[in-house]
Design a protein around this motif. Structure first.
Motif, PDB file in Angstrom:
ATOM      1  N   TYR A   1      16.916 123.729  66.434  1.00 23.79           N
ATOM      2  CA  TYR A   1      16.276 123.151  65.320  1.00 23.79           C
ATOM      3  C   TYR A   1      15.042 123.335  64.921  1.00 23.79           C
ATOM      4  O   TYR A   1      14.350 123.641  66.012  1.00 23.79           O
ATOM      5  CB  TYR A   1      16.524 121.627  65.713  1.00 23.79           C
ATOM      6  CG  TYR A   1      17.973 121.159  66.026  1.00 23.79           C
ATOM      7  CD1 TYR A   1      18.524 121.018  64.752  1.00 23.79           C
ATOM      8  CD2 TYR A   1      18.322 120.535  67.230  1.00 23.79           C
ATOM      9  CE1 TYR A   1      20.013 120.309  65.002  1.00 23.79           C
ATOM     10  CE2 TYR A   1      19.600 120.131  67.408  1.00 23.79           C
ATOM     11  CZ  TYR A   1      20.334 120.041  66.143  1.00 23.79           C
ATOM     12  OH  TYR A   1      21.701 119.606  66.260  1.00 23.79           O
TER      13      TYR A   1
ATOM     14  N   SER B   1      15.836 120.756  59.903  1.00 24.67           N
ATOM     15  CA  SER B   1      17.507 120.794  60.142  1.00 24.67           C
ATOM     16  C   SER B   1      17.678 119.698  61.211  1.00 24.67           C
ATOM     17  O   SER B   1      18.755 119.086  61.011  1.00 24.67           O
ATOM     18  CB  SER B   1      17.781 122.174  61.064  1.00 24.67           C
ATOM     19  OG  SER B   1      17.062 122.384  62.161  1.00 24.67           O
TER      20      SER B   1
ATOM     21  N   GLU C   1      18.150 116.834  59.059  1.00 25.53           N
ATOM     22  CA  GLU C   1      19.498 116.761  58.218  1.00 25.53           C
ATOM     23  C   GLU C   1      20.658 116.338  58.938  1.00 25.53           C
ATOM     24  O   GLU C   1      21.547 115.755  58.617  1.00 25.53           O
ATOM     25  CB  GLU C   1      19.570 118.431  57.590  1.00 25.53           C
ATOM     26  CG  GLU C   1      18.968 118.588  56.544  1.00 25.53           C
ATOM     27  CD  GLU C   1      18.514 120.124  56.293  1.00 25.53           C
ATOM     28  OE1 GLU C   1      19.035 120.901  56.985  1.00 25.53           O
ATOM     29  OE2 GLU C   1      17.839 120.362  55.320  1.00 25.53           O
TER      30      GLU C   1
END
Lengths: 277, 283, 277
Positions: C264, C268, C271
């Motif tokens: 990550y 991200s 998200e």
């Protein structure tokens, strides 16, 4: 710190900066020789004007040029004072107890001081208008005939340029170490010479250790970039003599020859005096 | 109160063409027991500022008081000051110099003029505090230790002076992850042992957010803000004006907000973020 | 053309019993890949790097670059390898030879005997590749750490290498400098240059193709970043740390959020957190 003795490079892109560094170096050497043939004030004046003219052409602020003289002020004063008091002559100007000052002494003191200052100024202009790298290139180029007798000219030039690069870095490091040891209560300012010398050990040891570490890393970096003292290298910067170099050389030589003519043939100051007298 | 700085201004090489003002009217008040982070871009005046705290730089203008030591006095008691403020410089391992670890660590206490007995005692304690085996390392050359060990010996050399204020300039720069964690844990330990006040200059926003009570953000020789990490790292305008990064945790929160998920709190540490995200999740 | 290690062991010469810094390592660095090497201090990462271009020669086993062994007496063959595998070191100050940016970059090509006109082109290319807009006749002295390191990269690029090995080249930089350098090497990788990045910063591995973990001289892990950091047990064992976003992901998983196991960054992760609801 960045002004150790001579002036540090002052980029102004003037015509003096663009002269071939070899020409500048040779002219400075000739100038130094010339200084010792100056006999009278007229010539000191002429050389001073010469330096001033070059300085103006170089666009280096005069303030920065004259700052280089500050580093030798004490030397100038001591020399002047010694000559003032210890020169024997005929015309006594002042006498008190054991102190006798003669006209010749005063004159000698002034002339020596002028000579030292002039000796400082012009070479300073060289370092102010020429990068250390150009200077090493110039030295390498001027010494290159010695390659025939197997003198490692390139290696010498490289050592000089690395030394020049490392000086400011090591100065900064010295400063950092001094601060670090001060923070640990170090006292560098009091005590006799021996105590002061001993107090420097905690600065010098880390400095040397650091210098060796840097040298190791630098050697590795040079190896990684294929440095070899024997292989055939090309040179990126090739020096070409230009017309301006010829003009500059002629100009310098003309001024220098005045000094010699003055010493051996004419005497300008007498001529000037006779004009007024 | 442990440190009081008022209107500090400093210019390098004043009155020359190279003159550079590093500090402009900096005022700061640090209480005993605070863990203060000093952040700011390279060249924002952080190092110049902390060097003042130990009188390593001559005071040009402004006032500094460290406990009852007045640096504006005609002859401030420098010995006392340097015993009070322990300064760990950047890459402190590069200042080691003596033949043995023990001798090197005793350099500071000896400069303070302590008795041999006291020095021995402090040196042993300092070496053990930094997590080295005293008997094992005392007679070894500091130069043959590993990088992380060298740094710890250098820190021991400072804490053997038992400073009440510990100042560290980028203490975790250049270390591997384990070394970083060890040094950060060590600083906490020292804070509890002798040095209730800790000041750390750091570029590592994550560790600043994780450890500091207060943060002084330097920009262009001034303190742009002195506040809690929460106030600093959630002040977007301030961060962008001073070109500062925020800690990863805050970056995650800002991304979440951008995606429309707002949190009940404003976390700056990892634990706070995890708590904020899992509260009321029925876990 | 790849770099291959075939059962490579390296022992530093010592007085006592030699302790291998690299133990029986076999691997291949694929062309155009971006490889990160992790491992705590003293794990042999730096030694591994220096074996890649013949700065060190294996005490046992063989390192080959494009099929040519680094174990050679022939200087030309060795230089051919070093020309292909360029190396950038940790401290920018300790790997610079010259006091002028363009001279520094010219140093490698000069050593290789590249003709003058071509050196000129290469300097232009190299400075552009690292995004340096400073006048090239300036000194690197006053540049920031990140800028100096970019000059160091440019100096290597001027040798037109196919691989760039960076030995902790971001370790001494501030976050801004680190970002600058990472951007440059990611761009170079996009242009097809193989990157071997030795680092302690886990975030720098995020976009790597491959991560190699070393411990006590041996390669103990070798895989994609997601594979490496997915194995939190091993990450702990080898004293690495999870990139902070992955650490957070792990903690959140422990607290019951369902987040996929992958590498990550902050974006991200945010998200995935939103998606997990």
């Amino acid at each position: 710190m960045n002004n150790i003795v001579f002036g540090q490079y002052y980029p102004s892109g003037s015509v003096v900066h663009r002269l071939d560094p070899r020409v500048k170096l040779v002219m400075v050497l000739l100038y130094i020789v010339t200084i010792f043939f100056v006999v009278d004030y007229a010539m000191y004046g002429a050389l001073f004007l010469f330096v001033l003219a070059v300085a103006l052409l170089s666009k280096v602020p005069l303030r920065i040029l004259f700052r280089t003289v500050r580093t030798i002020v004490i030397l100038v004063l001591i020399t002047a004072v010694i000559n003032l008091f210890f020169t024997q002559g005929e015309e006594m100007l002042f006498s008190w107890k054991f102190i006798h000052i003669y006209k010749e002494g005063v004159e000698r003191a002034i002339k020596l001081a002028l000579r030292l200052i002039l000796l400082m100024l012009f070479p300073s202009l060289l370092t102010l208008t020429t990068t250390p790298m150009e200077l090493t290139d110039a030295i390498e180029s001027l010494l290159s005939p010695l390659k025939i007798i197997k003198v490692p000219v390139h290696a010498i030039a490289l050592i000089m340029s690395i030394a020049l690069r490392m000086i400011p870095i090591l100065m900064e490091e010295t400063n950092k170490i001094i601060l670090a040891q001060k923070a640990r209560g170090a006292d560098f300012d009091t005590g006799g010479a021996l105590k002061k010398a001993k107090a420097m050990i905690p600065v010098l040891v880390p400095l040397f250790v650091g210098a060796f570490r840097r040298a190791d890393e630098l050697a590795l970096a040079m190896d990684a970039r294929c440095y070899s003292s024997v292989a055939q290298r090309t040179k990126y910067k090739v020096m070409h003599l230009a017309v301006r170099d010829l003009i500059a050389s002629l100009f310098c030589l003309a001024v220098f020859s005045l000094v010699f003519l003055n010493k051996y043939l004419w005497h300008f100051d007498e001529m000037i005096l006779s004009l007024f007298g | 109160m442990s440190i009081e700085v008022k209107d500090l201004t400093y210019t390098y090489s004043p009155n020359t063409p190279y003159a550079a003002t590093a500090l402009r009217g900096v005022s700061l008040h640090i209480e005993e027991g605070e863990y203060v982070g000093i952040i700011g871009k390279t060249g924002s005046g952080k190092s110049t500022f902390i060097q003042h705290l130990n009188a390593l730089i001559r005071l040009q203008s402004g006032e500094i008081k460290v406990y009852d030591i007045d640096l504006n006095a005609k002859k401030p008691d420098l010995k006392k000051l340097r015993g009070t403020v322990g300064m760990v410089m950047q890459y402190p391992e590069y200042q080691l110099f003596d033949e043995t670890v023990e001798k090197d660590v005793s350099y500071g206490p000896r400069n303070l003029g302590l008795s041999e007995e006291e020095i021995r005692e402090r040196v042993r304690e300092a070496i053990e505090l930094v997590g080295l085996d005293y008997e094992e390392v005392r007679d070894r050359s500091p130069f043959e230790l590993s990088g992380g060990q060298k740094r710890r010996v250098a820190i021991a050399g400072v804490i053997a002076m038992r400073p009440r204020i510990l100042v560290l300039d980028e203490p975790i720069a250049g270390l591997d992850p384990r070394g970083k964690q060890e040094i950060l844990a060590l600083i906490k330990k020292l804070k509890n042992a002798y040095s209730p006040t800790v000041i750390v200059v750091s570029h590592d926003m994550d560790s600043v957010a994780e450890n500091c009570d207060k943060v002084a953000l330097f920009a262009d020789g001034e303190i742009a803000r002195f506040a809690s990490p929460r106030e600093i790292f959630y002040d977007d305008e301030l961060l962008s004006r001073t070109e500062m990064d925020c800690p990863s945790v805050v970056k995650v929160v800002k991304e979440l907000e951008r995606l429309g998920k707002s949190l009940p709190t404003r976390p700056v540490t990892k634990a706070e973020l995890v708590a904020a995200l899992t509260v009321g999740e029925g876990v | 053309m790849p770099i291959t290690f075939d059962h490579v062991t390296y022992e530093y010469p010592t007085d006592g019993t030699p302790v291998p810094a690299v133990k029986d390592v076999s691997l291949e660095i694929a062309d155009g890949s971006f490889v990160c090497v992790l491992g705590e201090n003293g794990s042999g990462k730096s030694t591994l790097a220096k074996l890649m271009n013949g700065l060190l020669v294996p005490t046992d086993g063989d390192v080959r670059v494009d099929g040519a062994s680094t174990n050679t007496e022939d200087e030309d063959a060795l230089f051919a390898i070093r020309k292909k595998v360029g190396m950038v070191f940790q401290n920018p100050d300790n790997q610079m030879i010259a006091s002028i940016i363009e001279d520094e970059i010219a140093f490698g090509p000069e050593n290789l005997g590249v003709p003058r006109e071509e050196i000129e082109e290469r300097i232009t290319y190299a400075l552009e590749a690292v995004g340096m807009t400073q006048p090239r006749h300036h000194t690197p002295e006053k540049l920031s750490g990140g800028q100096k390191q970019r000059i160091a990269i440019a100096s290597v690029l001027a040798m037109r290498p196919s691989t760039l090995v960076l030995d902790e080249s971001t370790a001494m930089l501030d976050p801004k400098g680190r970002r600058e350098v990472m951007e440059v090497i990611r761009e170079l990788n996009r242009q097809g240059i193989t990157i071997v990045l030795i680092t302690h910063y886990m975030e720098e591995t995020v976009r790597a193709d491959r991560v190699i973990v070393m411990s006590e001289g041996a390669v103990v892990m070798d895989g994609t970043p997601a594979e490496i950091f997915g194995d939190t047990e091993a990450v702990r064992r080898y004293h690495l740390e999870l990139p902070i976003s992955d650490y957070l992901a792990e903690k959140l998983r422990e607290a019951g959020l369902s987040l996929p196991h992958k590498i990550y960054d902050e974006k991200s992760l945010a998200e995935e957190i939103c998606r997990s609801k």
